[in-house]
Design a protein around this motif. Structure first.
Motif, short mmCIF file in Angstrom:
data_model
loop_
_atom_site.label_atom_id
_atom_site.label_comp_id
_atom_site.label_asym_id
_atom_site.label_seq_id
_atom_site.Cartn_x
_atom_site.Cartn_y
_atom_site.Cartn_z
N THR A 120 17.45 -7.56 0.62
CA THR A 120 16.04 -7.34 0.96
C THR A 120 15.76 -7.61 2.44
O THR A 120 14.73 -7.17 2.96
CB THR A 120 15.13 -8.24 0.11
N GLN A 121 16.63 -8.34 3.10
CA GLN A 121 16.37 -8.73 4.49
C GLN A 121 16.66 -7.61 5.48
O GLN A 121 15.94 -7.46 6.47
CB GLN A 121 17.24 -9.96 4.85
N ASP A 122 17.67 -6.79 5.19
CA ASP A 122 18.04 -5.78 6.20
C ASP A 122 18.19 -4.38 5.62
O ASP A 122 18.71 -3.49 6.29
CB ASP A 122 19.33 -6.20 6.91
N SER A 123 17.75 -4.16 4.40
CA SER A 123 17.84 -2.82 3.82
C SER A 123 16.79 -1.89 4.45
O SER A 123 15.66 -2.32 4.70
CB SER A 123 17.61 -2.87 2.31
N PRO A 124 17.16 -0.63 4.72
CA PRO A 124 16.16 0.33 5.21
C PRO A 124 15.06 0.58 4.20
O PRO A 124 14.01 1.12 4.54
CB PRO A 124 16.99 1.59 5.47
N LEU A 125 15.30 0.19 2.95
CA LEU A 125 14.27 0.36 1.92
C LEU A 125 13.14 -0.66 2.04
O LEU A 125 12.04 -0.44 1.51
CB LEU A 125 14.89 0.21 0.53
N THR A 126 13.39 -1.77 2.72
CA THR A 126 12.42 -2.86 2.73
C THR A 126 11.07 -2.43 3.25
O THR A 126 10.02 -2.67 2.63
CB THR A 126 12.97 -4.05 3.55
N GLU A 127 11.04 -1.77 4.40
CA GLU A 127 9.76 -1.35 4.97
C GLU A 127 9.11 -0.26 4.13
O GLU A 127 7.88 -0.23 3.97
CB GLU A 127 9.96 -0.87 6.41
N VAL A 128 9.92 0.63 3.57
CA VAL A 128 9.38 1.71 2.72
C VAL A 128 8.71 1.11 1.48
O VAL A 128 7.58 1.47 1.13
CB VAL A 128 10.51 2.67 2.30
N LEU A 129 9.40 0.16 0.83
CA LEU A 129 8.85 -0.44 -0.38
C LEU A 129 7.67 -1.35 -0.05
O LEU A 129 6.73 -1.47 -0.86
CB LEU A 129 9.94 -1.21 -1.12
N ALA A 130 7.68 -1.97 1.12
CA ALA A 130 6.54 -2.79 1.53
C ALA A 130 5.29 -1.91 1.67
O ALA A 130 4.19 -2.31 1.28
CB ALA A 130 6.84 -3.49 2.85
#
Length: 349
Positions: A71-81
């Motif tokens: 969750t800290q460095d996945s490119p998905l993190t900002e998308v899911l946020a």
């Protein structure tokens, strides 16, 4: 454990993607390894990649074939946020708060399911039931046609000493504290669908009470009888007995005496408890004194599958819940066209 074998066989027929948020727990790692090795599902673990890798090495668990998302460095993190912000901003959540919350692996895993990046999620080896259910309700949400999200246990009676053998659905034993008659009917209908999907049998429903067919007069009996009438009206094809005592629900000879006009005839595979107090006591009695294997609590009525675990669970328990979650995820797909008979035949051949 034939009922569980049928569920595993069905999961094999159409592999689904199951995401779990507690990959730093060795039980979860062992279950994930079993699920991949036995081709039960595609597995994604959400958490700190380095910690997961260290735990896996310490417990001699190979991570081959298991996807890990940090969750800290996945490119998905900002998308899911962003998705979480849009979902919860009406409740007062800011974008910065959503960016912080999505770093919680439980939140991240549920968002993956909501956004179609996974087909179902299993959590609760570490997280509490309230955390798991809250995340599922807030992020995945109820199915469009669902009036109530409830829970059930899949109870397996497969030992030589069990007089009654096979699988049973117990509901609700983990979520809805004191359902009214409409809610109790919704629980019964949802549990019937769970029985059809997981037991691969036609549901035979017993609305449990301390009364059988009006033998006692009390408002709690009235609630159960009214709920049964609602079930019959909404789903006339479901066999259901109203206000029936447990013995008459599961023993054919007693049902013949106490309830001669029974639709179920003492062959119930779905037991509906009048409230959470009775349900929780009932499943623990069956498990601890009766030697049944309890799988759950499992959730029904959600838009996509999300299931809970007991924090005392074993790796095998988690494996079984992965199998159930995978089968639940097949509900809208072609897998439902596969007949229960063919699945049973595949096991016995």
């Amino acid at each position: 454990m034939k009922a569980m074998e049928r569920i595993i066989k069905k999961a094999h027929l159409d592999l689904k993607r199951v995401v779990m948020s507690e990959g730093e727990d060795p039980r979860v790692l062992a279950a994930a390894r079993m699920a991949v090795d036995k081709q039960l599902a595609y597995i994604t673990l959400v958490g700190d990649e380095q910690t997961i890798a260290m735990t896996a090495e310490r417990h001699n668990v190979s991570l081959a074939g298991i996807q890990i998302v940090s969750t800290q460095d996945s490119p998905l993190t900002e998308v899911l946020a962003e998705r979480l912000y849009l979902l919860r901003k009406a409740k007062g959540m800011s974008y910065n708060e959503s960016l912080e919350q999505v770093k919680n692996p439980l939140i991240f895993a549920n968002l993956m399911v909501r956004e179609g990046l996974a087909d179902g999620t299993v959590n609760g080896a570490v997280y509490t039931t309230s955390d798991v259910v809250r995340a599922a309700l807030q992020i995945i949400g109820p199915a469009p046609d669902c009036e109530l999200v409830s829970s059930f246990f899949l109870m397996m009676l497969c030992e030589p000493f069990h007089n009654l053998k096979g699988g049973l659905i117990f509901s609700d034993c983990g979520l809805v504290i004191d359902p009214n008659e409409t809610e109790l009917a919704s629980i019964a209908i949802a549990a019937s669908a769970s029985a059809k999907s997981l037991l691969m049998e036609e549901p035979k429903v017993a609305m449990l009470s301390f009364s059988t067919n009006g033998s006692a007069k009390h408002e709690s009996v009235d609630k159960v009888r009214s709920a049964a009438q609602i079930v019959k009206k909404r789903c006339p094809d479901i066999a259901v007995d109203q206000d029936v005592q447990l013995d008459a629900a599961i023993v054919t000879e007693i049902a013949a005496k106490k309830l001669p006009d029974s639709q179920v005839k003492g062959q119930s595979n779905v037991l509906i408890f009048p409230n959470l107090e009775a349900g929780n006591i009932g499943y623990k009695l069956a498990e601890r004194l009766g030697g049944a294997v309890a799988i759950g609590p499992l959730l029904q009525g959600l838009n996509q599958p999300a299931n809970d675990l007991s924090r005392g669970c074993s790796a095998e328990d988690i494996f079984n819940v992965i199998a159930v979650t995978a089968v639940q995820a097949q509900q809208d797909g072609k897998i439902d066209q596969v007949s229960p008979a063919s699945i049973k035949e595949g096991i016995t051949n």
